[in-house]
Design an enzyme around this catalytic site. Structure first.
Site, PDB file in Angstrom:
ATOM      1  N   LYS A  36       0.814  -1.188   0.000  1.00 23.84           N
ATOM      2  CA  LYS A  36       0.000   0.000   0.000  1.00 23.84           C
ATOM      3  C   LYS A  36       0.863   1.258   0.000  1.00 23.84           C
ATOM      4  O   LYS A  36       0.390   2.353  -0.330  1.00 23.84           O
ATOM      5  CB  LYS A  36      -0.872   0.049   1.286  1.00 23.84           C
ATOM      6  CG  LYS A  36      -1.711  -1.153   1.521  1.00 23.84           C
ATOM      7  CD  LYS A  36      -2.355  -1.057   2.905  1.00 23.84           C
ATOM      8  CE  LYS A  36      -3.079  -2.347   3.220  1.00 23.84           C
ATOM      9  NZ  LYS A  36      -3.474  -2.411   4.638  1.00 23.84           N
ATOM     10  N   ASP A  56       7.475   2.790  -2.171  1.00 24.87           N
ATOM     11  CA  ASP A  56       7.665   3.882  -1.223  1.00 24.87           C
ATOM     12  C   ASP A  56       9.118   4.039  -0.806  1.00 24.87           C
ATOM     13  O   ASP A  56       9.639   5.141  -0.763  1.00 24.87           O
ATOM     14  CB  ASP A  56       6.762   3.706   0.008  1.00 24.87           C
ATOM     15  CG  ASP A  56       6.888   2.339   0.676  1.00 24.87           C
ATOM     16  OD1 ASP A  56       7.672   1.481   0.213  1.00 24.87           O
ATOM     17  OD2 ASP A  56       6.177   2.110   1.684  1.00 24.87           O
ATOM     18  N   ASP A  74      14.794  -0.296   0.889  1.00 24.14           N
ATOM     19  CA  ASP A  74      15.516  -0.494   2.140  1.00 24.14           C
ATOM     20  C   ASP A  74      16.568  -1.582   1.915  1.00 24.14           C
ATOM     21  O   ASP A  74      17.615  -1.306   1.337  1.00 24.14           O
ATOM     22  CB  ASP A  74      14.485  -0.857   3.209  1.00 24.14           C
ATOM     23  CG  ASP A  74      15.050  -0.942   4.605  1.00 24.14           C
ATOM     24  OD1 ASP A  74      16.030  -0.246   4.908  1.00 24.14           O
ATOM     25  OD2 ASP A  74      14.506  -1.717   5.419  1.00 24.14           O
ATOM     26  N   LYS A 111      17.151   4.200   0.996  1.00 26.26           N
ATOM     27  CA  LYS A 111      17.913   4.059   2.242  1.00 26.26           C
ATOM     28  C   LYS A 111      19.104   3.140   1.952  1.00 26.26           C
ATOM     29  O   LYS A 111      19.113   1.971   2.329  1.00 26.26           O
ATOM     30  CB  LYS A 111      16.986   3.425   3.292  1.00 26.26           C
ATOM     31  CG  LYS A 111      17.276   3.769   4.726  1.00 26.26           C
ATOM     32  CD  LYS A 111      16.490   2.867   5.662  1.00 26.26           C
ATOM     33  CE  LYS A 111      15.188   3.471   6.107  1.00 26.26           C
ATOM     34  NZ  LYS A 111      14.492   2.587   7.100  1.00 26.26           N
ATOM     35  N   PHE A 125      13.828   4.852  10.898  1.00 22.87           N
ATOM     36  CA  PHE A 125      12.497   4.378  10.536  1.00 22.87           C
ATOM     37  C   PHE A 125      11.580   5.590  10.416  1.00 22.87           C
ATOM     38  O   PHE A 125      11.328   6.299  11.386  1.00 22.87           O
ATOM     39  CB  PHE A 125      11.954   3.387  11.565  1.00 22.87           C
ATOM     40  CG  PHE A 125      10.685   2.744  11.093  1.00 22.87           C
ATOM     41  CD1 PHE A 125      10.722   1.647  10.241  1.00 22.87           C
ATOM     42  CD2 PHE A 125       9.448   3.252  11.471  1.00 22.87           C
ATOM     43  CE1 PHE A 125       9.547   1.076   9.767  1.00 22.87           C
ATOM     44  CE2 PHE A 125       8.271   2.679  11.010  1.00 22.87           C
ATOM     45  CZ  PHE A 125       8.318   1.588  10.159  1.00 22.87           C
ATOM     46  N   VAL A 126      11.095   5.814   9.213  1.00 29.35           N
ATOM     47  CA  VAL A 126      10.307   7.016   8.946  1.00 29.35           C
ATOM     48  C   VAL A 126       8.853   6.676   8.642  1.00 29.35           C
ATOM     49  O   VAL A 126       8.535   5.555   8.243  1.00 29.35           O
ATOM     50  CB  VAL A 126      10.916   7.817   7.778  1.00 29.35           C
ATOM     51  CG1 VAL A 126      12.319   8.289   8.116  1.00 29.35           C
ATOM     52  CG2 VAL A 126      10.931   7.002   6.488  1.00 29.35           C
ATOM     53  N   ASP A 175       3.922   3.685   6.731  1.00 29.45           N
ATOM     54  CA  ASP A 175       3.171   3.479   7.967  1.00 29.45           C
ATOM     55  C   ASP A 175       4.041   2.998   9.120  1.00 29.45           C
ATOM     56  O   ASP A 175       5.152   2.513   8.937  1.00 29.45           O
ATOM     57  CB  ASP A 175       2.085   2.425   7.742  1.00 29.45           C
ATOM     58  CG  ASP A 175       2.660   1.016   7.662  1.00 29.45           C
ATOM     59  OD1 ASP A 175       3.588   0.796   6.849  1.00 29.45           O
ATOM     60  OD2 ASP A 175       2.223   0.136   8.423  1.00 29.45           O
ATOM     61  N   ARG A 193       0.103   6.839   7.399  1.00 32.98           N
ATOM     62  CA  ARG A 193       0.288   6.928   5.940  1.00 32.98           C
ATOM     63  C   ARG A 193      -0.222   8.257   5.416  1.00 32.98           C
ATOM     64  O   ARG A 193       0.243   8.753   4.391  1.00 32.98           O
ATOM     65  CB  ARG A 193      -0.478   5.805   5.224  1.00 32.98           C
ATOM     66  CG  ARG A 193       0.030   4.406   5.498  1.00 32.98           C
ATOM     67  CD  ARG A 193      -0.615   3.434   4.513  1.00 32.98           C
ATOM     68  NE  ARG A 193      -0.508   2.042   4.930  1.00 32.98           N
ATOM     69  CZ  ARG A 193       0.532   1.256   4.700  1.00 32.98           C
ATOM     70  NH1 ARG A 193       1.582   1.734   4.075  1.00 32.98           N
ATOM     71  NH2 ARG A 193       0.531   0.000   5.109  1.00 32.98           N
TER      72      ARG A 193
HETATM   73  P1  5GP Z   1      12.992  -3.938   1.388  1.00 31.79           P
HETATM   74  O1  5GP Z   1      13.662  -2.974   0.470  1.00 31.79           O
HETATM   75  O2  5GP Z   1      13.757  -4.135   2.662  1.00 31.79           O
HETATM   76  O3  5GP Z   1      12.595  -5.228   0.767  1.00 31.79           O
HETATM   77  O4  5GP Z   1      11.625  -3.373   1.861  1.00 31.79           O
HETATM   78  C1  5GP Z   1      11.158  -2.122   1.641  1.00 31.79           C
HETATM   79  C2  5GP Z   1       9.880  -2.024   2.450  1.00 31.79           C
HETATM   80  O5  5GP Z   1      10.178  -2.016   3.856  1.00 31.79           O
HETATM   81  C3  5GP Z   1       9.131  -0.758   2.191  1.00 31.79           C
HETATM   82  O6  5GP Z   1       8.231  -0.917   1.108  1.00 31.79           O
HETATM   83  C4  5GP Z   1       8.435  -0.511   3.514  1.00 31.79           C
HETATM   84  O7  5GP Z   1       7.208  -1.213   3.549  1.00 31.79           O
HETATM   85  C5  5GP Z   1       9.357  -1.123   4.537  1.00 31.79           C
HETATM   86  N1  5GP Z   1      10.245  -0.110   5.139  1.00 31.79           N
HETATM   87  C6  5GP Z   1      11.580  -0.044   5.043  1.00 31.79           C
HETATM   88  N2  5GP Z   1      12.073   1.026   5.701  1.00 31.79           N
HETATM   89  C7  5GP Z   1      10.999   1.677   6.217  1.00 31.79           C
HETATM   90  C8  5GP Z   1      10.843   2.871   7.002  1.00 31.79           C
HETATM   91  O8  5GP Z   1      11.776   3.614   7.360  1.00 31.79           O
HETATM   92  N3  5GP Z   1       9.561   3.200   7.325  1.00 31.79           N
HETATM   93  C9  5GP Z   1       8.480   2.456   6.962  1.00 31.79           C
HETATM   94  N4  5GP Z   1       7.295   2.877   7.355  1.00 31.79           N
HETATM   95  N5  5GP Z   1       8.583   1.326   6.219  1.00 31.79           N
HETATM   96  C10 5GP Z   1       9.837   0.954   5.858  1.00 31.79           C
HETATM   97 MG    MG Z   2       6.178  -1.414   1.299  1.00 26.00          MG
END
Ligand code: 5GP
Ligand code: MG
Length: 193
Positions: free
Chosen positions: A45, A101, A104, A132, A153-154, A160, A166
């Site tokens: 989402k 969004d 990470d 990030k 963590f934002v 969210d 959100r």
């Molecule tokens: P990755 O890149 O680790 O597979 O996952 C990315 C997802 O992790 C994003 O779509 C989000 O849902 C979640 N995520 C990673 N860092 C953050 C953060 O700082 N804040 C929030 N709210 N979600 C995050």
């Molecule tokens: Mg996500």
């Protein structure tokens, strides 16, 4: 009483900073896809707000689709990723812009990209609102990104914490007491999508 803004410790990116960044990325995306059919695939989402602001600044024809991804693994193992694509059957031969969004660890985006290429997409470019890079554990650089964040963590602008925040129009960091009030924050991409 119970307002969201009072839960924010500090604002990292204001609404105007966000929108300026989106203007720039929208121009880059427009140049990249000019003269070619493409589909913006918004990862639910978290990217719904970003996608809505982004596509309205891209003045060339595009189609819009949504994908949701949920994992059956835990936070540390790469579980099976179940992908639902809406609408289905629009992948083969298409140029896709995958929009999320935040990038990470990069696992979600890397797996979605591979999945769409396996299903016959002609091109899969990636576009993230936040990057990030300090947390990356797969090799993936976004083709387009709006802003870079430190290892924090934002929340806000689609992101969210435990399903909330959100709808904040900016990106911020929550008060420590809010994080502490929930035992298992859903920082895992796959569970909160
Ligand atoms: P990755 O890149 O680790 O597979 O996952 C990315 C997802 O992790 C994003 O779509 C989000 O849902 C979640 N995520 C990673 N860092 C953050 C953060 O700082 N804040 C929030 N709210 N979600 C995050
Ligand atoms: Mg996500």
């Amino acid at each position: 009483m119970g307002g969201m803004h009072e839960d924010i410790d500090r604002v990292l990116f204001s609404e105007s900073t966000i929108l300026e960044g989106i203007e720039r990325v929208a121009a880059d995306v427009t140049e990249h896809f000019r003269g070619r059919d493409f589909t913006v695939v918004s990862v639910l989402k978290g990217s719904c707000i970003f996608s809505a602001d982004l596509i309205r600044r891209i003045p060339i024809p595009l189609e819009l689709a949504f994908v949701s991804a949920s994992s059956y693994g835990d936070r540390t193992t790469a579980g099976e990723l179940e992908i639902s694509f809406f609408p289905t059957g629009e992948i083969e031969g298409r140029n896709l812009l995958l929009v999320d969004d935040i990038l990470d660890t990069g696992r979600t985006m890397a797996r979605l990209k591979r999945e769409f290429l396996d299903r016959g997409a002609a091109e899969v470019s990636t576009c993230v609102f936040l990057d990030k890079p300090s947390r990356r554990d797969v090799e993936l650089e976004p083709d387009f990104r709006v802003l870079e964040v430190d290892d924090l963590f934002v929340v806000g602008y689609g992101l969210d914490f435990a399903g909330r925040y959100r709808n904040l129009p900016y990106v911020g960091v929550l008060e420590q007491s809010i994080y502490a009030s929930v035992l298992e924050p859903s920082v895992d991409a796959d569970s909160n999508a």
